[in-house]
Motif scaffolding. Structure first.
Motif, PDB file in Angstrom:
ATOM      1  N   VAL A   1      51.172 -40.077 -36.948  1.00  0.00           N
ATOM      2  CA  VAL A   1      50.923 -41.177 -36.016  1.00  0.00           C
ATOM      3  C   VAL A   1      50.511 -42.396 -36.826  1.00  0.00           C
ATOM      4  N   TYR A   2      50.919 -43.578 -36.359  1.00  0.00           N
ATOM      5  CA  TYR A   2      50.503 -44.815 -37.016  1.00  0.00           C
ATOM      6  C   TYR A   2      50.163 -45.852 -35.958  1.00  0.00           C
ATOM      7  N   ALA A   3      49.454 -46.881 -36.361  1.00  0.00           N
ATOM      8  CA  ALA A   3      49.089 -47.970 -35.455  1.00  0.00           C
ATOM      9  C   ALA A   3      48.988 -49.265 -36.261  1.00  0.00           C
ATOM     10  N   PRO A   4      49.274 -50.396 -35.604  1.00  0.00           N
ATOM     11  CA  PRO A   4      49.826 -50.518 -34.256  1.00  0.00           C
ATOM     12  C   PRO A   4      51.337 -50.271 -34.254  1.00  0.00           C
ATOM     13  N   TYR A   5      51.859 -49.943 -33.092  1.00  0.00           N
ATOM     14  CA  TYR A   5      53.283 -49.645 -32.951  1.00  0.00           C
ATOM     15  C   TYR A   5      54.141 -50.848 -33.309  1.00  0.00           C
ATOM     16  N   ASP A   6      55.249 -50.587 -33.989  1.00  0.00           N
ATOM     17  CA  ASP A   6      56.192 -51.625 -34.392  1.00  0.00           C
ATOM     18  C   ASP A   6      57.593 -51.156 -34.038  1.00  0.00           C
TER      19      ASP A   6
ATOM     20  N   THR B   1      42.563 -38.707 -39.466  1.00  0.00           N
ATOM     21  CA  THR B   1      42.104 -39.966 -40.048  1.00  0.00           C
ATOM     22  C   THR B   1      43.302 -40.820 -40.417  1.00  0.00           C
ATOM     23  N   LEU B   2      43.365 -42.017 -39.887  1.00  0.00           N
ATOM     24  CA  LEU B   2      44.419 -42.958 -40.237  1.00  0.00           C
ATOM     25  C   LEU B   2      43.965 -43.783 -41.432  1.00  0.00           C
ATOM     26  N   LYS B   3      44.825 -43.893 -42.417  1.00  0.00           N
ATOM     27  CA  LYS B   3      44.505 -44.670 -43.617  1.00  0.00           C
ATOM     28  C   LYS B   3      45.409 -45.890 -43.711  1.00  0.00           C
ATOM     29  N   ARG B   4      44.845 -46.974 -44.217  1.00  0.00           N
ATOM     30  CA  ARG B   4      45.617 -48.206 -44.368  1.00  0.00           C
ATOM     31  C   ARG B   4      46.747 -48.007 -45.372  1.00  0.00           C
ATOM     32  N   LEU B   5      47.882 -48.637 -45.084  1.00  0.00           N
ATOM     33  CA  LEU B   5      49.067 -48.463 -45.921  1.00  0.00           C
ATOM     34  C   LEU B   5      49.253 -49.591 -46.929  1.00  0.00           C
ATOM     35  N   TYR B   6      48.551 -50.703 -46.755  1.00  0.00           N
ATOM     36  CA  TYR B   6      48.726 -51.850 -47.646  1.00  0.00           C
ATOM     37  C   TYR B   6      47.494 -52.071 -48.519  1.00  0.00           C
TER      38      TYR B   6
ATOM     39  N   LYS C   1      56.511 -54.312 -45.775  1.00  0.00           N
ATOM     40  CA  LYS C   1      56.872 -55.615 -46.315  1.00  0.00           C
ATOM     41  C   LYS C   1      55.609 -56.383 -46.683  1.00  0.00           C
ATOM     42  N   ALA C   2      55.604 -56.973 -47.868  1.00  0.00           N
ATOM     43  CA  ALA C   2      54.520 -57.885 -48.223  1.00  0.00           C
ATOM     44  C   ALA C   2      54.578 -59.070 -47.266  1.00  0.00           C
ATOM     45  N   ALA C   3      53.431 -59.470 -46.735  1.00  0.00           N
ATOM     46  CA  ALA C   3      53.444 -60.492 -45.687  1.00  0.00           C
ATOM     47  C   ALA C   3      52.061 -61.086 -45.530  1.00  0.00           C
ATOM     48  N   LEU C   4      52.001 -62.210 -44.801  1.00  0.00           N
ATOM     49  CA  LEU C   4      50.721 -62.722 -44.351  1.00  0.00           C
ATOM     50  C   LEU C   4      50.170 -61.728 -43.326  1.00  0.00           C
TER      51      LEU C   4
ATOM     52  N   ALA D   1      49.224 -57.334 -36.035  1.00  0.00           N
ATOM     53  CA  ALA D   1      50.419 -56.573 -35.680  1.00  0.00           C
ATOM     54  C   ALA D   1      51.074 -55.867 -36.857  1.00  0.00           C
ATOM     55  N   ASN D   2      50.848 -56.350 -38.102  1.00  0.00           N
ATOM     56  CA  ASN D   2      51.551 -55.745 -39.238  1.00  0.00           C
ATOM     57  C   ASN D   2      50.632 -55.014 -40.206  1.00  0.00           C
ATOM     58  N   ASP D   3      49.343 -54.961 -39.915  1.00  0.00           N
ATOM     59  CA  ASP D   3      48.389 -54.255 -40.768  1.00  0.00           C
ATOM     60  C   ASP D   3      48.378 -52.782 -40.359  1.00  0.00           C
ATOM     61  N   LEU D   4      49.292 -52.005 -40.938  1.00  0.00           N
ATOM     62  CA  LEU D   4      49.544 -50.639 -40.491  1.00  0.00           C
ATOM     63  C   LEU D   4      48.605 -49.619 -41.132  1.00  0.00           C
ATOM     64  N   SER D   5      48.242 -48.603 -40.335  1.00  0.00           N
ATOM     65  CA  SER D   5      47.511 -47.441 -40.808  1.00  0.00           C
ATOM     66  C   SER D   5      48.214 -46.205 -40.264  1.00  0.00           C
TER      67      SER D   5
END
Length: 336
Positions: free
Chosen positions: A110-115, A159-164, A129-132, A136-140
């Motif tokens: 499972v991940y959040a937030p949905y895209d 436990t959801l972990k940040r991907l970036y 993707k590297a981005a500002l 909405a794009n800060d995925l875990s």
């Protein structure tokens, strides 16, 4: 000094069914022995405590295929949207794409937030993707196993972990820099920064989840600001001019020096409005050892606009988990 902080997402998932669980191997799909997946108690945990996830935030579910003895127990299900159901107070897959669990243990993520744009052709893979950075794009993400018995108390903990990795450039002016200046664009060139990668939710081992195409076409970053950033003199101000970036985590020391190039619009009584460009070296030592770009870590860099020569110091750089705490590396530059 740089402090990095991270927020951890904690999920409590419960599996619910209106019928009793039954023994035996039951193939994939709706049947009296199957339970529909639902999620309750979704929360974000940070340095200040636990904050429930807003019910307006959707999540995405993934299921990994499982076959044995000529039977299919689970099929691949990718990026199934999960929404909050007020009646049951749980997040559930949308009715058009249910997830059924039987007696066999399923491998899920499972991940959040949905895209909705996460449509990678490879099952169980997210595109990064590297981005500002935005909400909405800060995925875990996190993975777990479950079957139709997993509804039993206390349920499933995930436990959801940040991907970036995260880098925040804060632009300020020295008090004696009185001319108006706005930051219109920044470019970060270097052999160790990448535009895109993929993340395999079911990778074994988990350390191999990231795949990065280390080609010239995938290097170097550029971000334009609309509206432009307006630097003040206080880097701690809530409205300070910040470029908050999500980076692809390489987990490796930088091997080459990079360059930060800033395009600015300045206004002075003498010259009027001008477009100026400054370039500031970013030494590889700034992103090495304990400061390498790792998922869930944050590096804050203060960029000072002055009339002095270009000076970079990184004597006291500290990387920690994300908690919003600011810290500083001094980067002094001039706009002329």
């Amino acid at each position: 000094m740089i402090k990095n902080s991270s927020k951890i997402f904690a999920l409590i998932l419960l599996l619910c069914s209106c019928t009793a669980d039954q023994p035996g191997d039951t193939p994939f799909g709706a049947s009296p022995a199957n339970a529909g997946l639902s999620m309750r108690g979704l929360a974000a945990v940070d340095a200040t405590g636990t904050t429930p996830l807003a019910t307006s935030v959707d999540v995405g579910f993934y299921v990994q295929a499982l076959s044995a003895g000529g039977k299919t127990y689970y099929t691949d299900q990718n990026n199934v949207r999960g929404t909050y159901d007020t009646e049951s107070a749980t997040w559930k897959p949308v009715s058009a794409t249910p997830i059924w669990l039987n007696n066999r243990a399923a491998s899920l993520a499972v991940y959040a937030p949905y895209d909705g744009s996460q449509t990678n052709a490879t099952s169980g893979v997210l595109d990064l993707k590297a981005a500002l950075r935005t909400s909405a794009n800060d995925l875990s993400a996190g993975r777990f196993t479950a079957n139709n018995q997993s509804m039993a108390s206390p349920g499933i903990g995930v436990t959801l972990k940040r991907l970036y990795a995260r880098v925040v450039f804060t632009f300020i002016k020295y008090a004696n820099y009185t001319d108006k200046a706005t930051i219109d664009k920044i470019e970060w060139t270097g052999a160790d920064v990448y535009k895109a990668a993929t993340y395999n939710l079911f990778a074994e081992p988990a350390d191999d989840a990231y795949t990065i195409g280390k080609t010239e076409a995938n290097r170097n970053l550029a971000f334009t600001f609309s509206p432009a950033l307006s630097p003040g003199t206080d880097r701690t101000a809530t409205d300070a001019a910040r470029a908050d970036l999500l980076l692809i985590p390489t987990g490796e020391d930088f091997t080459h020096d990079g360059t930060l190039t800033v395009t600015a619009t300045t206004t002075s009584a003498e010259y009027g409005e001008e477009t100026k460009v400054m370039s500031v070296p970013l030494p590889k030592s700034l992103f090495a050892a304990g400061r390498k770009p790792v998922a869930g870590k944050q590096l804050n860099i203060t960029v000072r606009l002055s009339l002095a020569d270009i000076i970079i110091t990184n004597d006291d750089v500290v990387v920690t988990d994300w908690d919003g705490t600011d810290a500083e590396v001094n980067v002094e530059s001039k706009l002329d």
